[in-house]
Design a protein around this motif. Structure first.
Motif, PDB file in Angstrom:
ATOM      1  N   SER A  68      75.647  38.818  47.231  1.00  0.00           N
ATOM      2  CA  SER A  68      76.483  38.237  46.406  1.00  0.00           C
ATOM      3  C   SER A  68      77.407  39.339  45.712  1.00  0.00           C
ATOM      4  O   SER A  68      76.820  40.708  45.859  1.00  0.00           O
ATOM      5  N   ALA A  70      77.180  39.979  42.425  1.00  0.00           N
ATOM      6  CA  ALA A  70      76.618  40.582  41.612  1.00  0.00           C
ATOM      7  C   ALA A  70      75.338  41.593  42.127  1.00  0.00           C
ATOM      8  O   ALA A  70      75.101  42.624  41.657  1.00  0.00           O
ATOM      9  N   LEU A 107      72.632  36.991  34.569  1.00  0.00           N
ATOM     10  CA  LEU A 107      72.372  36.371  35.752  1.00  0.00           C
ATOM     11  C   LEU A 107      70.922  36.411  36.367  1.00  0.00           C
ATOM     12  O   LEU A 107      70.729  35.531  37.258  1.00  0.00           O
ATOM     13  N   ARG A 110      68.360  33.355  35.748  1.00  0.00           N
ATOM     14  CA  ARG A 110      68.841  32.054  36.517  1.00  0.00           C
ATOM     15  C   ARG A 110      67.299  31.561  37.195  1.00  0.00           C
ATOM     16  O   ARG A 110      67.235  30.514  37.187  1.00  0.00           O
ATOM     17  N   ILE A 237      76.279  32.262  30.180  1.00  0.00           N
ATOM     18  CA  ILE A 237      76.417  32.882  31.809  1.00  0.00           C
ATOM     19  C   ILE A 237      75.687  32.342  32.797  1.00  0.00           C
ATOM     20  O   ILE A 237      76.091  32.227  33.816  1.00  0.00           O
ATOM     21  N   ALA A 238      74.446  32.425  32.447  1.00  0.00           N
ATOM     22  CA  ALA A 238      73.209  32.027  33.642  1.00  0.00           C
ATOM     23  C   ALA A 238      73.547  30.580  34.033  1.00  0.00           C
ATOM     24  O   ALA A 238      73.413  30.337  35.184  1.00  0.00           O
ATOM     25  N   ALA A 241      76.672  30.409  36.367  1.00  0.00           N
ATOM     26  CA  ALA A 241      76.475  30.875  37.614  1.00  0.00           C
ATOM     27  C   ALA A 241      76.163  30.150  38.797  1.00  0.00           C
ATOM     28  O   ALA A 241      76.363  30.225  39.826  1.00  0.00           O
ATOM     29  N   ASP A 246      84.374  31.052  40.749  1.00  0.00           N
ATOM     30  CA  ASP A 246      83.930  32.494  40.617  1.00  0.00           C
ATOM     31  C   ASP A 246      84.198  33.027  39.600  1.00  0.00           C
ATOM     32  O   ASP A 246      84.416  34.266  39.078  1.00  0.00           O
ATOM     33  N   VAL A 248      82.085  33.474  36.983  1.00  0.00           N
ATOM     34  CA  VAL A 248      81.245  34.540  36.308  1.00  0.00           C
ATOM     35  C   VAL A 248      81.415  35.635  37.120  1.00  0.00           C
ATOM     36  O   VAL A 248      81.162  36.899  36.700  1.00  0.00           O
ATOM     37  N   ASP A 249      81.726  35.694  38.518  1.00  0.00           N
ATOM     38  CA  ASP A 249      81.893  36.956  39.391  1.00  0.00           C
ATOM     39  C   ASP A 249      83.059  37.737  38.647  1.00  0.00           C
ATOM     40  O   ASP A 249      83.251  38.907  38.496  1.00  0.00           O
TER      41      ASP A 249
END
Length: 872
Positions: A68, A70, A107, A110, A237-238, A241, A246, A248-249
């Protein structure tokens, strides 16, 4: 073809892209090499090879289909990311990525959310479960848990403002408050502790607190709400995701870009940020970008975020791909705003206006690989440096200056100054013999520097002889009398005047002037004389000593030391007969310009008992009518010496001694209550006002006060410019005329030398190279002290000269006669007893509402006063 027209190699282009502009950051491209997979990857690696070891660098190697965005940015900017590693020999800290790492941490939570998916938890409960691990993560990133060098570097960023504030306050307090030395130490120590404590707290708050995360409220992707807790934002944010899209990316890429901007931030007045020392941009290498993989998504997001935010990012992205990562025909670098709802037009128009204010070039720079590759375009020359280390060195120099400045000024304030070569710290002053002026009083430095310049003007290779000025060249400690510098300033003007005239007229050896500081009140005269005697043993050019203008026990001992070294001395204003006495006889090397106390006493007695204070023989007093007020002070000779000489001439007097102002008041009261008709004051000038007040309070109108020569400067200061309201009533004997005309005393019988000195005094006043007030009579005597030395030296050269200059000057001072600025000068030709003969003494008085009056001038011998009244 000129060098500027030659085709630039790809190495030059690579270095040019990475090298940072000096003043303003610029937009950087996303360089994409397009061609066969292996060839494109090789071209991308080859392009960054000249700079990869000299800049913050990270590379994503290998296929990224299963990863990913991330994952990739964790490899680049995570807590162990490649771009956060220190660059060798860059002399700068590595970039830090707290914003990106916060998003990566969120992230990473998660998995915890997925494990708790079966549990029914409210949002507040979820936030509470995020709180504890977030606190632990933030605390673990604080400077207290980092390496010492990293912690120190962080703290120095926040030092300038607290150092400037606390240092200014401390400097003002230590200058304005008259406190003990330990109190000054406490003030500066407290200031430094406050400054470093504030900087440490600021660094801790920046590196581990919530302050730095306020940025998330102002950015455009999944912004943090105004009052949203950091744990709640991390939870959001979590959760986001796992949602489609996209967003959060984009947030992660934007945070990564902002971290780089902060790391490269230019100078702020209140921060020592290392960014302005960085001279080369960071580089990210993506050699194998495939359609739809994580590297392709990262490349696309990097383009989109740059275009949307519209601010330069100090990051050069270099990629290799089999095909362009976008549709070239349809690609636009500014987002197209579109809406089918007319009611949303104001909102859409506002977004369009915001984007229009941030015009940016398209980040993409595509390079199609030719069939034969790009190797021919790299050239054979070595790559120029992409970074400029001098910027980093300047940064650390500024850091060192900020850290060292408060320490330096604190130490300079609370510790004694470092003395120049040849000088020693004694009683808070730099005393001894030297050619330097840096350790002497600031008010005297313009005059001292003038003499130094005249020394420097002597041509190289010309022989010189040295005259040493021996005086008080440093200010008294706080709370004590500073008037000694007034006389010193005058003498230095006279010395400088004679040095200039002699060197301009000499056709052989020139005269150099050096300095011997005996400290305030000549308290270290004997120590300084020993230093000078030691130096003169190895330096035969030291010919004579002038000055020594104080009647003190240390000066008498200094005369003995210098006499043993066979150094001739010419004293300016020292009047105590005992100063010249070494053992049972007078020093053979001591020559005095001023009339000694024995002759002052002879004149004073003649004035009060024979001539009469008002002339015509009236009023006349006897010894029983006179009370002598003498000052008693350790190692002080003047007052007791003058009183002893007075008692020797006039019998039947009474004496009352005092050591301070209170004792002087008591002595005046007792004398007047006892029927004294005349008070003869032999003390120093600083007690003159106390004498005046005590006389007013305790004495009848018929009681007269008379003083010795030391009061002349105080009398001149009292009457100058305020004739109508001065309230002194005093008769006194003076070495020179105390009347003041346009700031310069007005002697009789002017000589050419006097005119020279008067011009120098006027020029010194115009150029402001002397104290606001100084004694003109000291200028005459300083000039004449050097004058008789140069006259004796001239006679010595006529006699054949030789190496033993001091012996020749000593021999020719004996029996010397000439007219100087202060009048006629003549020394006896005997082995000892070298007080100037027939030196004038002025009979003067000052009364309330009147200026100084001259009653007569005396030219005494050892046995006769020889006075002429009314100035005739």
């Amino acid at each position: 073809m000129g060098a500027q027209n030659r085709p630039r190699s790809l190495v030059d282009i690579s270095v040019s892209m990475v090298r940072r502009a000096r003043l303003r950051d610029r937009f950087l491209p996303i360089v994409v090499f397009v061609g066969e997979v292996a060839g494109a990857a090789t071209a991308a690696r080859r392009f960054v090879e000249p700079v990869r070891r000299r800049v913050p660098f990270a590379a994503i190697e290998g296929p990224t289909e299963a990863q990913s965005v991330a994952d990739l940015l964790g490899h680049v900017a995570g807590e162990r990311g490649d771009m956060g590693a220190r660059v060798r020999w860059s002399f700068l800290p590595a970039p830090r990525f707290p914003l990106a790492q916060f998003v990566l941490w969120a992230l990473g939570q998660r998995e915890q959310l997925q494990e708790e998916a079966g549990r029914i938890l409210g949002r507040r409960a979820k936030q509470m479960e995020f709180n504890q691990p977030l606190r632990l993560w933030l605390t673990g990133r604080g400077p207290s848990w980092q390496a010492p060098l990293a912690r120190a570097e962080y703290i120095t960023r926040f030092l300038p403002l607290p150092v400037l504030a606390t240092g200014s306050v401390s400097f003002a307090l230590t200058r304005l408050l008259d406190v003990a030395e330990w109190a000054n130490v406490a003030i500066w120590a407290g200031a430094l502790l406050v400054a470093f404590g504030f900087a440490t707290l600021s660094a801790a708050n920046w590196s581990s607190g919530h302050f730095r995360y306020r940025w998330f409220k102002s950015q455009r992707y999944l912004p943090r709400e105004r009052s949203e807790a950091l744990a709640a934002y991390a939870l959001r944010i979590a959760e986001a995701a796992g949602e489609p899209g996209d967003l959060v990316d984009r947030l992660l890429v934007n945070a990564f870009h902002e971290d780089l901007r902060v790391a490269y931030r230019r100078l702020r007045p209140w921060l020592l940020w290392p960014g302005w020392g960085r001279s080369a941009h960071a580089v990210l290498l993506l050699p194998q970008v495939g359609r739809g993989d994580a590297a392709h998504r990262l490349l696309t997001l990097t383009h989109d975020v740059r275009a949307a935010v519209g601010r330069p990012v100090p990051l050069l992205v270099v990629a290799g791909a089999a095909e362009p990562p976008f549709d070239v025909d349809e690609h636009r670098h500014v987002d197209v705003e579109h809406t089918g709802d007319v009611g949303r037009l104001p909102e859409v128009y506002e977004r369009w206006r915001e984007a229009a204010q941030r015009p940016t070039p398209c980040p993409y720079l595509l390079i199609d690989l030719p069939p034969d590759g790009l190797e021919d375009l790299y050239g054979g020359l070595p790559a120029p440096r992409a970074d400029r280390r001098e910027r980093a060195l300047v940064y650390w120099a500024v850091v060192a200056l900020v850290v060292a400045a408060p320490l330096f000024f604190g130490v300079r304030t609370v510790l004694p100054p470092v003395c120049a070569y040849g000088l020693t710290m004694r009683d808070g002053q730099c005393v001894g013999y030297t050619t330097s002026i840096e350790s002497f009083d600031d008010d005297l430095k313009p005059l001292l520097a003038l003499i130094q310049r005249q020394n420097a003007e002597i041509p190289a290779g010309v022989e010189t002889f040295t005259v040493v000025y021996f005086g008080t060249l440093t200010r008294a400690p706080v709370g004590q009398d500073h008037t000694a510098l007034v006389g010193t300033a005058g003498e230095l003007i006279g010395v400088a005047a004679r040095q200039r005239d002699y060197n301009e007229s000499a056709d052989a050896m020139r005269m150099r002037v050096t300095f011997a500081n005996a400290g305030y009140g000549f308290a270290n005269a004997e120590f300084t004389a020993r230093r000078l005697a030691e130096q003169s043993e190895d330096d035969e050019s030291v010919a004579a000593v002038v000055g020594l203008g104080w009647s003190r026990e240390e000066v008498r001992r200094a005369v003995g030391v210098l006499g043993n070294a066979q150094l001739p001395m010419v004293s300016t204003t020292s009047t105590a007969d005992s100063v010249a006495r070494v053992g049972e006889s007078q020093s053979a090397y001591f020559f005095r310009l001023a009339a000694p106390n024995s002759r002052q006493a002879l004149v004073a007695v003649e004035w009060m008992t024979g001539i009469g204070l008002e002339g015509g023989g009236k009023p006349v007093v006897t010894g029983s009518d006179v009370t002598v007020l003498s000052q008693v002070e350790a190692k002080e000779l003047y007052s007791e010496d003058l009183a002893d000489e007075f008692d020797r001439v006039l019998e039947g007097t009474s004496r009352k001694r005092f050591a301070d102002a209170a004792q002087l008041r008591q002595a005046v009261r007792e004398a007047c209550d006892g029927g004294a008709k005349l008070l003869y004051f032999t003390g120093r000038a600083r007690y003159l006002h106390t004498l005046r007040d005590a006389w007013r309070s305790h004495c009848a109108d018929g009681v007269v006060t008379m003083a010795g020569d030391d009061v002349i400067s105080a009398v001149a200061d009292s009457v100058h410019g305020k004739t109508s309201d001065q309230d002194l009533e005093l008769f006194f004997v003076a070495l020179t005329d105390a009347r003041v005309k346009d700031g310069v005393a007005a002697p009789t019988g002017k000589s050419d030398y006097l005119s020279v000195v008067e011009r120098w005094i006027a020029r010194a006043r115009e150029d402001k190279v002397a104290l606001p007030r100084y004694s003109s009579s000291h200028a005459w005597l300083g000039h004449d002290a050097v004058l008789v030395v140069t006259e004796a030296f001239s006679k010595f050269t006529v006699q054949g000269g030789g190496r033993h200059v001091r012996n020749g000057i000593h021999y020719n001072l004996r029996g010397l006669g000439m007219k100087g600025a202060s009048g006629q000068i003549a020394f006896s030709d005997g082995v000892t007893g070298h007080d100037a003969l027939n030196r004038p003494l002025w009979l003067m008085s000052v009364r309330q509402g009147h200026s100084v009056k001259v009653h007569g001038i005396c030219r005494p011998t050892a046995t006769q006063a020889r006075c002429e009244m009314d100035g005739k």
